[in-house]
Scaffold this active site. Structure first.
Site, PDB file in Angstrom:
ATOM      1  N   LYS A  79       0.852  -1.203   0.000  1.00  0.00           N
ATOM      2  CA  LYS A  79       0.000   0.000   0.000  1.00  0.00           C
ATOM      3  C   LYS A  79       0.882   1.245   0.000  1.00  0.00           C
ATOM      4  O   LYS A  79       1.901   1.289   0.709  1.00  0.00           O
ATOM      5  CB  LYS A  79      -0.912  -0.026   1.230  1.00  0.00           C
ATOM      6  CG  LYS A  79      -1.960   1.086   1.284  1.00  0.00           C
ATOM      7  CD  LYS A  79      -2.835   0.960   2.542  1.00  0.00           C
ATOM      8  CE  LYS A  79      -3.883   2.057   2.646  1.00  0.00           C
ATOM      9  NZ  LYS A  79      -4.707   1.938   3.870  1.00  0.00           N
ATOM     10  N   SER A 154      -9.689   2.187   3.201  1.00  0.00           N
ATOM     11  CA  SER A 154      -8.797   2.902   2.317  1.00  0.00           C
ATOM     12  C   SER A 154      -7.831   1.995   1.534  1.00  0.00           C
ATOM     13  O   SER A 154      -7.277   2.424   0.535  1.00  0.00           O
ATOM     14  CB  SER A 154      -7.973   3.903   3.129  1.00  0.00           C
ATOM     15  OG  SER A 154      -7.112   3.235   4.032  1.00  0.00           O
ATOM     16  N   SER A 178      -9.760  -0.198   7.447  1.00  0.00           N
ATOM     17  CA  SER A 178      -9.216  -0.020   6.094  1.00  0.00           C
ATOM     18  C   SER A 178      -8.586  -1.256   5.471  1.00  0.00           C
ATOM     19  O   SER A 178      -8.296  -1.253   4.280  1.00  0.00           O
ATOM     20  CB  SER A 178      -8.198   1.116   6.083  1.00  0.00           C
ATOM     21  OG  SER A 178      -8.871   2.345   6.041  1.00  0.00           O
TER      22      SER A 178
END
Lengths: 493, 490, 95
Positions: A79, A154, A178
């Protein structure tokens, strides 16, 4: 040979036996990304050259009989909230568009040490603030199951790249759900570890007391393998826990002793809980009951306060953490002509313009909430109050875990929602976190695993939560569930 | 009272702690390094970097607190003080807000108005925090960009905050002098004001008696004072300024919030600093990246026991161990630990503490001052001086000859024996002196007469002549032999 | 609770965020809604409850005072929007 990019376990077997080289696995991953990513948009950066070079080096060392790390040759995505020296680290924000970190996050360094092949960085909500990956400055990520839907957020890119079959493993971060919510939306397994289990050094902070890095993969076994590689105390992160790291892959084939699973009726009866999600949870309860688990009703009396508590603490910490992005030492700077600066003076004017330009609407909103909650006269009213309620929430979990080993429930109130559906209604978006923020506030580990499909063929996630440091228990239960069901083997494309 | 008001002064002193590395990262704290070379992701506030506490900084703060008589609370924590400034790369300073490491305390100083009295200045607290970097403004060019050097960013500071207990500029100076002595004694800080390792802000206002009422003037915080002398002058000036302002405006503490003034050393006046349009709101937040510090009673007590001796204790000990006067102990201790150690070595080595005290106060300190050197760089070692003074006490050298030797040692170094040899000082044997005495007595019958008449000091007039004939003659010995000769002849 | 446009403007300045009139117009009612939402916390009596800042209960995490690696100046300045050979450059802090 079909290269099993959906399973690290299978890849590791083939790599170890010599049936597959790291270069072949990496090339397959890069080819798959090239094929899927134009539509999915999971990546902010693909590091083709470096990935192939790393793969070649691993192959060479394998040929030379040198020792290799536990993930040797397995492609992985990271990420874009995690610092990397060889790729930009942007947090999907215009603020850090060209940012090159001078150091690797501890988890990234550990991946490299484990000889994983980092193929790229994945898209996310800007600074990890959001539940749909729509707030990225670099384009939206779509849900591999249906491009008109969001992948959640997210860690939307992190979930979507696994679901799309690009990589078997990916690292996400979870501040209020997330990892778990996008895992649920994309039909994969994701684990938010105990706060402190995994180092946060090099994880760009959203809300420091809630943030945690965790593994994402199709099944619990792969999550355990990845957690093994990243977990453990780090001298660079004072909040990392000085505890032994067990082998999370050990004992995944059985559940030790009687498993007591807690159900929170209040959550199952929550207004707004989609009936198909509810059905999947009920089905999962039956799967565990059939496997011999004892199902116990428990209460989490303050769970209605989770989201309000979260939306005071997280924005407060975020407003502080994001102060460093002022365009003075790195990041976006928008010069302001002296004539335009006015009373504020050139420096303040430049700060305001740079931040105003480079932050998206959601980031600005959260900064403003945090500023409000911490500003003179409100600090005690909101921030301290929220911290007190946080303790009550933790105590609720502690009490519940007196009687049960795990809690089982929904991850999200609904299946994946459409692009644009909630983006203009922040409160609706915040309510996506209804079932997930409790684990972050309490600091306990929680996992999302595939538990069904809707009538529209969309994934539904099941959440398991455990007492602090009981990741092994979570993974054992998830692995048992995945032996009894095949939801985790469903693929979108 | 010669002034129509009383000054009320509270001081905030920032002391840079003597650590090798910064408070939250392992970059060097060394002063004077080229700009932006002692920096890392943590002190640059790079995305993702996290602070880790330097244990030694906590230890030094604890030692200071104990020496200042502070209470050490069982738990202390870290808070973010938030404001935007380019020398503060994170947008917040890690400091301690509501639970500082040292609570209360006091410092006893000599009363400048009456040296025989002491005054006790109470402390509010002392807390740890990280320093900011340095902004360099191109004043000449006005509009040019500011340059930022972050080497200093993250250096550990202890902020010591006094109660508003001081009542004169001289008291403020005495407080700072004693504090600096204590801190350098404990070796917790260099306290080099020039290098910024000790910085002082003064909060000043007046209490004016008028028609039976006490009126307090608005508080002003004075900054930018770069020496103790500047502090003293700035406060004195500010008091005058506030009195005139009050006479003109009549404004009191109730009418005006605290303002910040800077000290202009060249103009010798305090000048108001530009007020920010927004009121300072630091939005303090407990730092989620740092865990609290809990110092156990055992740790605190062990530190207290191991604490280096501090000045007040040293003054007492020198008086009792070496039987020197309070005044002398004061002068020696106020020079710092180095001079105390030097004194003790000389006193022990020579076996004559009073002589050591007097020599150090007169000869050693005067020379150090002339040469602008510290005791560590002093040419005559304690052992050498001890040997020299030992010879004086044993009567082998007189004070004047000893000073010649001392002077020679200062210039040429080497041992006492070498200096004595180089100066041609030889011990004169008793027979030689006796014949010299006889010779001079014979030549000066009047002196013999006078001595017989009870004027013993008459011999003094012969000593000069004896020295001329033989510079190595010990006057004391010469005097004794003369008296013997006169008596035996009588 | 009503939040005025002026209050939001002040917060934005404190946060060093330049917000357009449009943005101010959107964010002000949103902020009101969110504050009203989190005001639910006020229902709870939390007297005497110790605020929970950390999810870990460890204390005294520190390291010895030993030099570690610093960055080179080149690395330190690499991401700076503006710098000279030695320093970060920012618009004048005075003036």
């Amino acid at each position: 040979m079909t290269i099993p990019l959906d399973s690290a376990a299978k890849l590791l077997g083939l790599l170890a036996s010599g049936e597959l080289t790291a270069r072949q696995a990496t090339q397959a991953s890069l080819d798959r990304i090239a094929a899927t990513d134009p539509e999915v948009g999971a990546f902010t950066f693909v590091n083709t050259e470096a990935a192939l070079a790393a793969a070649d080096s691993i192959d060479q060392r394998r040929r030379d009989g040198q020792p290799l790390g536990a993930l040797a040759g397995v492609p992985i995505a990271v990420k874009d909230v995690l610092c990397t020296t060889d790729m930009p680290t942007t947090c999907s924000s215009r603020m850090l568009e060209k940012h090159m970190s001078p150091y690797d996050a501890t988890v990234v360094a550990r991946l490299r040490a484990a000889d994983a092949v980092i193929v790229g960085k994945t898209n996310m909500d800007e600074f990890a603030m959001g539940a749909s990956t729509e707030t990225s400055a670099f384009g939206k990520t779509t849900n591999p199951w249906n491009p008109s839907l969001t992948p959640g957020g997210s860690s939307g890119g992190a979930a979507a790249c696994v679901a799309a079959g690009d990589v078997p493993l990916s690292l996400g971060s979870d501040t209020g759900g997330s990892i778990r919510q996008p895992a649920a939306f994309c039909g994969i397994t994701g684990l938010k570890p105990t706060y402190g289990r995994v180092s946060r050094y090099g994880l760009i902070a959203f809300a420091s007391s809630l943030d945690q890095v965790g593994p994402m993969a199709f099944d619990a076994v792969d999550c355990a393998t990845l957690l093994n590689a990243i977990a453990g105390v780090d001298a660079s992160d004072s909040t990392s826990l000085p505890v032994e790291t067990p082998d999370f892959t050990a004992g995944l084939d059985r559940i030790e002793g009687e498993l007591r699973i807690g159900i929170v009726k209040h959550h199952l009866e929550a207004e707004g809980l989609d009936p198909e999600v509810r059905q999947a949870v009920d089905d999962a309860i039956e799967v565990f009951r059939d496997a011999g688990a004892k199902i116990v009703e428990v209460e989490l009396p303050h769970s209605d306060y989770w989201v309000p508590t979260y939306y005071v603490i997280a924005p407060s910490e975020a407003s502080s953490n994001l102060s460093r992005y002022d365009g003075a030492h790195y990041g976006h700077r928008s010069p302001v002509a002296a004539s335009e600066a006015g009373d504020r003076g050139p420096l303040v004017a430049t700060y305001c313009r740079s931040r105003g330009e480079a932050f998206g609407a959601e980031v600005k909103r959260r900064i403003m909430i945090g500023m409000y909650a911490l500003s003179a006269g409100y600090g005690d009213k909101y921030y301290v109050k929220a911290l007190q309620v946080r303790r009550l929430i933790r105590q609720d979990f502690d009490s519940a875990f007196q009687n049960v080993d795990l809690l089982l429930g929904p991850v999200t109130p609904t299946p994946p929602f459409a692009m644009g559906e909630k983006i203009d209604d922040p409160l609706q978006m915040y309510l996506c976190d209804l079932f997930t923020v409790g684990a972050n506030l309490a600091g306990i580990p929680a996992l999302s695993m595939p538990g069904g499909l809707t009538s529209n063929n969309l994934p539904i996630g099941i959440q398991l939560q455990a007492p602090p440091l009981q990741e092994a228990k979570l993974l054992q239960a998830a692995a048992a569930f995945q032996r009894a069901t095949d939801w985790h083997t469903k693929r979108p494309l | 009272m010669d002034q129509p008001y009383e000054i009320v002064i509270g001081l905030e002193v920032h002391v840079q702690l003597r650590t090798t590395t910064k408070l939250f990262c392992r970059c060097a704290t060394q002063f004077g390094a080229p700009p932006n070379t002692n920096v890392c992701p943590v002190c640059l506030g790079m995305p993702g970097a996290l602070p880790v506490i330097n244990e030694h900084a906590v230890q030094l703060a604890l030692q200071t607190g104990l020496a200042l008589g502070s209470t050490i609370p069982p738990m202390t924590k870290w808070d973010r003080k938030q404001y935007f400034y380019p020398d503060l790369p994170k947008g917040y300073q890690i400091s301690q807000f509501d639970l500082p490491i040292c609570d209360g305390g006091h410092l006893t100083i000599a009363d400048p108005a009456d040296e025989s009295q002491t005054r006790t200045i109470r402390l509010i607290r002392a807390h740890l925090e990280e320093d900011a970097g340095k902004s360099m403004h191109d004043e000449a060019n006005g509009r040019a960009d500011s340059r930022i050097d972050l080497n200093r960013c993250g250096t550990p500071l202890l902020e010591i905050v006094s109660q508003p207990d001081m009542r004169s500029a001289a008291e403020a100076k005495a407080f700072l002098t004693e504090l600096k002595l204590l801190l350098t004694y404990l070796d917790v800080s260099d306290c080099e004001m020039q290098e910024g390792s000790l910085r002082v802000d003064a909060n000043v206002n007046l209490k004016i008696e008028k028609a039976g009422d006490t009126i307090a003037t608005p508080i002003v915080e004075i900054k930018n004072m770069n020496s103790f002398r500047a502090v003293e002058r700035a406060i004195a000036h500010e008091a005058q300024r506030q009195y005139h302002e009050w006479e003109e405006t009549g404004l009191t503490i109730k009418d005006r919030t605290k303002r910040t003034f800077g000290w202009d050393d060249a103009a010798e006046r305090t000048v108001p600093q530009r007020e920010k349009e927004e009121a300072a709101d630091y939005r303090y937040l407990p730092d989620p990246d740092l865990l609290p510090i809990c110092l156990s009673v055992e740790t605190v007590e062990a530190t207290r026991v191991a604490l280096a001796e501090f000045p007040a204790v040293a003054r007492q000990r020198l008086q009792s161990d070496y039987e020197i006067k309070a005044y002398d102990a004061d002068v020696i201790v106020n020079q710092g630990r180095g001079v105390v150690e030097y004194f003790e070595a000389v006193a022990k080595g020579s076996g004559d503490a009073r002589r050591a005290s007097s020599w150090i106060q007169q000869d050693v300190l005067r020379t150090m001052k002339e040469q602008g050197k510290g005791i560590a760089d002093f040419a005559v070692s304690a052992d050498t001086l001890a040997e020299l003074l030992g010879q004086v006490s044993a009567g082998k050298l007189d004070n004047a000859r000893a000073r010649d030797v001392f002077q020679h040692l200062l210039e040429k170094r080497g041992s006492v024996a070498e200096a004595i040899k180089a100066l041609g000082i030889e011990s004169v044997d008793a027979g030689e002196i006796e014949s010299l005495c006889q010779e001079l007595l014979d030549a000066n019958p009047q002196v013999v007469e006078d001595v017989r008449g009870g004027k013993m000091q008459a011999i003094g007039s012969l000593i000069g002549q004896a020295k001329k004939k033989n510079p190595n003659v010990n006057p004391k010995q010469f005097r004794e032999i003369c008296l013997q000769l006169i008596q035996s002849a009588g | 609770m009503a939040i005025s446009l002026d209050q939001v403007r002040k917060l934005a300045l404190m946060a060093r965020l330049e917000l357009s009139d449009d943005e101010l117009g959107t964010i002000t009612p949103q902020l009101e809604d969110i504050v009203a939402f989190v005001d639910k916390l006020m229902e709870l009596d939390t007297d005497g409850i110790e605020p929970m800042v950390h999810a870990v209960e460890t204390v005294n995490r520190w390291v010895p005072d030993q030099l570690g690696d610093s960055l080179s100046r080149e690395q330190a300045l690499a991401n700076a929007p503006n710098h000279d050979e030695e320093c970060f450059l920012v618009p004048p802090v005075m003036g």
